[in-house]
Design a protein around this motif. Structure first.
Motif, mmCIF file in Angstrom:
data_model
loop_
_atom_site.group_PDB
_atom_site.id
_atom_site.type_symbol
_atom_site.label_atom_id
_atom_site.label_comp_id
_atom_site.label_asym_id
_atom_site.label_seq_id
_atom_site.Cartn_x
_atom_site.Cartn_y
_atom_site.Cartn_z
ATOM 1 N N HIS A 159 14.122 9.387 3.271
ATOM 2 C CA HIS A 159 14.604 9.995 2.030
ATOM 3 C C HIS A 159 16.045 10.496 2.214
ATOM 4 O O HIS A 159 16.757 10.703 1.235
ATOM 5 N N TYR A 160 16.450 10.691 3.457
ATOM 6 C CA TYR A 160 17.839 11.005 3.789
ATOM 7 C C TYR A 160 18.602 9.693 3.873
ATOM 8 O O TYR A 160 18.305 8.844 4.716
ATOM 9 N N ARG B 239 10.053 7.055 -3.928
ATOM 10 C CA ARG B 239 11.384 7.603 -4.173
ATOM 11 C C ARG B 239 11.786 7.441 -5.644
ATOM 12 O O ARG B 239 12.834 7.923 -6.062
ATOM 13 N N VAL B 240 10.945 6.805 -6.424
ATOM 14 C CA VAL B 240 11.263 6.521 -7.822
ATOM 15 C C VAL B 240 10.988 7.763 -8.672
ATOM 16 O O VAL B 240 10.045 8.515 -8.422
ATOM 17 N N ASP C 296 19.793 1.566 3.110
ATOM 18 C CA ASP C 296 18.750 2.559 2.850
ATOM 19 C C ASP C 296 17.697 1.929 1.948
ATOM 20 O O ASP C 296 17.870 1.861 0.726
ATOM 21 N N VAL C 297 16.605 1.450 2.548
ATOM 22 C CA VAL C 297 15.621 0.703 1.759
ATOM 23 C C VAL C 297 14.829 1.608 0.831
ATOM 24 O O VAL C 297 14.126 1.124 -0.066
ATOM 25 N N ARG C 298 14.916 2.928 1.024
ATOM 26 C CA ARG C 298 14.206 3.840 0.141
ATOM 27 C C ARG C 298 15.075 4.280 -1.052
ATOM 28 O O ARG C 298 14.665 5.155 -1.816
ATOM 29 N N LYS C 299 16.228 3.700 -1.200
ATOM 30 C CA LYS C 299 17.079 4.018 -2.339
ATOM 31 C C LYS C 299 16.691 3.093 -3.493
ATOM 32 O O LYS C 299 16.891 1.883 -3.432
ATOM 33 N N GLY D 167 -5.811 -21.734 2.351
ATOM 34 C CA GLY D 167 -5.134 -22.576 1.384
ATOM 35 C C GLY D 167 -4.889 -21.914 0.045
ATOM 36 O O GLY D 167 -4.538 -22.586 -0.926
ATOM 37 N N ILE D 168 -5.052 -20.594 -0.012
ATOM 38 C CA ILE D 168 -4.837 -19.848 -1.251
ATOM 39 C C ILE D 168 -3.379 -19.394 -1.291
ATOM 40 O O ILE D 168 -2.842 -18.893 -0.300
ATOM 41 N N ASP D 169 -2.751 -19.556 -2.425
ATOM 42 C CA ASP D 169 -1.360 -19.148 -2.593
ATOM 43 C C ASP D 169 -1.329 -17.639 -2.835
ATOM 44 O O ASP D 169 -1.487 -17.176 -3.971
ATOM 45 N N ALA D 170 -1.163 -16.877 -1.763
ATOM 46 C CA ALA D 170 -1.239 -15.421 -1.820
ATOM 47 C C ALA D 170 0.123 -14.793 -1.560
ATOM 48 O O ALA D 170 0.909 -15.299 -0.755
ATOM 49 N N GLY D 171 0.406 -13.690 -2.234
ATOM 50 C CA GLY D 171 1.664 -12.979 -2.058
ATOM 51 C C GLY D 171 1.440 -11.513 -1.763
ATOM 52 O O GLY D 171 0.364 -10.960 -2.034
ATOM 53 N N PHE D 172 2.467 -10.876 -1.213
ATOM 54 C CA PHE D 172 2.437 -9.463 -0.828
ATOM 55 C C PHE D 172 3.439 -8.696 -1.672
ATOM 56 O O PHE D 172 4.605 -9.114 -1.791
ATOM 57 N N VAL D 173 3.007 -7.588 -2.255
ATOM 58 C CA VAL D 173 3.884 -6.749 -3.071
ATOM 59 C C VAL D 173 4.093 -5.427 -2.324
ATOM 60 O O VAL D 173 3.200 -4.590 -2.267
ATOM 61 N N PRO D 174 5.291 -5.236 -1.731
ATOM 62 C CA PRO D 174 5.541 -4.033 -0.924
ATOM 63 C C PRO D 174 5.955 -2.850 -1.792
ATOM 64 O O PRO D 174 6.748 -2.994 -2.723
ATOM 65 N N THR D 175 5.420 -1.689 -1.463
ATOM 66 C CA THR D 175 5.727 -0.483 -2.232
ATOM 67 C C THR D 175 6.264 0.648 -1.367
ATOM 68 O O THR D 175 6.587 1.716 -1.894
ATOM 69 N N GLY D 176 6.344 0.436 -0.059
ATOM 70 C CA GLY D 176 6.833 1.463 0.860
ATOM 71 C C GLY D 176 7.918 0.912 1.755
ATOM 72 O O GLY D 176 8.156 -0.301 1.812
ATOM 73 N N GLN D 177 8.572 1.811 2.503
ATOM 74 C CA GLN D 177 9.745 1.414 3.271
ATOM 75 C C GLN D 177 9.423 0.363 4.337
ATOM 76 O O GLN D 177 10.191 -0.580 4.536
#
Length: 350
Positions: free
Chosen positions: A111-112, A206-207, A133-136, A182-192
């Motif tokens: 957060h800094y 941080r939103v 800063d990936v949390r910005k 064989g499944i087309d799967a994706g990842f949705v990141p919500t943290g740093q």
């Protein structure tokens, strides 16, 4: 598709994890295990002279050194610690300074914001390096429109009994297991840490609170028609005295079709808030499902139990069986055993 924020597997990275590796350096271990980086050293003044596999056998073998001055040539220093409150420890300052002077970019999930530190910003400009800063959060986020349920992909959300119970790990392991089928799967990141691994995402904690659900919805709308199944990384816990707000925001923003409840075997209280006991597992099921229902009905269809604190596989399987009974759904330790039981339950819920 999302814009990548990292250079990829040819990026030589040093990970800072002073005095926390591996147990309390979740970002460091997550990056080591899942990110497409060439990690050339870990900084931990307490573990210097050892290698990462001396402390966790499931990680790649990387030397641990005491400071950036002792690290090999690298492109990037990544801060692999995200303490409660996300502050910057001034004892890390010499390592960050050395990295910049050696021409390294610096990536942090605090957060800094390092880019707003006067010394680091001036030094980075002098040496032509980036402070990332990936949390910005982005400046154009807005409120949710209740549209996540309209995407083509089925949405699976990992939820937890507490922080640091393996929600990101379970999400990533399920993505890998689904792809192996064989499944087309994706990842949705919500943290740093998830953002550092995936190279994109919104740092939900941080939103601005009004925009939390909208920031999740934005990601789902961006990639939702590109995958068959999306695994959304959960944060916090709905009963956490400090972090429940981000948990609720992700739940309502994602509008999941199903959920996987993550838990640490034997844990009885909120970590860092030990005066708050964990409710029974069955109460978590009711809490999450009832909270989801007014926006989009979703069931907890499976559980993931972290049994890393249990020595024998037999005892670990017994703990998993007890957890499944409490949950009233299939469960396993996805890392210790395999993801089949949980993935079968998730796919059966589609």
């Amino acid at each position: 598709m999302p814009t990548e924020h990292r250079r990829g597997g040819d990026e030589r990275v040093v990970v800072l994890a002073h005095e926390k590796f591996p147990e309390r350096a979740k970002t460091a271990t997550g990056v080591l295990k899942y990110a497409d980086y060439d990690v050339v050293a870990v900084l931990d003044r307490d573990r210097a002279g050892t290698v990462t596999t001396d402390h966790r056998a499931d990680l790649p073998e990387v030397p641990i050194v005491s400071s950036m001055a002792d690290a090999p040539e690298a492109d990037t220093l990544l801060v692999g610690i995200a303490p409660i409150g996300g502050g910057f420890d001034d004892s890390w300052r010499p390592d960050v300074r050395t990295a910049i002077e050696r021409g390294c970019d610096v990536v942090a999930g605090l957060h800094y914001f390092l880019s707003e530190d006067e010394e680091f910003a001036a030094l980075a400009e002098d040496h032509g390096v980036s402070l990332r800063d990936v949390r910005k959060p982005k400046e154009d986020l807005t409120v949710a429109g209740g549209r996540s349920a309209d995407i083509d992909a089925d949405v699976v959300l990992t939820v937890g009994t507490d922080c640091s119970v393996g929600k990101m790990t379970v999400s990533l392991e399920l993505v890998e297991a689904a792809r192996e089928r064989g499944i087309d799967a994706g990842f949705v990141p919500t943290g740093q840490t998830g953002i550092m691994i995936a190279g994109w995402g919104n740092p939900i904690d941080r939103v601005v609170s009004d925009f939390t659900a909208g920031a999740v919805e934005e990601m789902l709308l961006e990639v939702g028609d590109d995958y068959d199944v999306l695994f959304v990384e959960g944060q916090g816990s709905i009963v956490h005295p400090a972090y429940s707000a981000v948990t609720c925001g992700i739940l309502h923003g994602a509008m999941p079709d199903s959920m996987v409840l993550c838990h640490n075997a034997g844990q009885e209280a909120i970590h860092g808030y030990e005066s708050f006991s964990l409710p029974p597992i069955s109460e978590y099921v009711d809490l999450y499902e009832q909270l989801a229902a007014p926006v989009h009905e979703a069931e907890i269809v499976a559980g993931a139990l972290n049994t890393s604190g249990i020595d024998g596989d037999g005892d670990a399987r017994a703990a998993v069986d007890d957890y499944a009974d409490d949950l009233g759904a299939p469960a396993t330790d996805i890392v210790r055993f395999d993801a089949d039981a949980v993935l079968d339950a998730v796919l059966g819920a589609e």
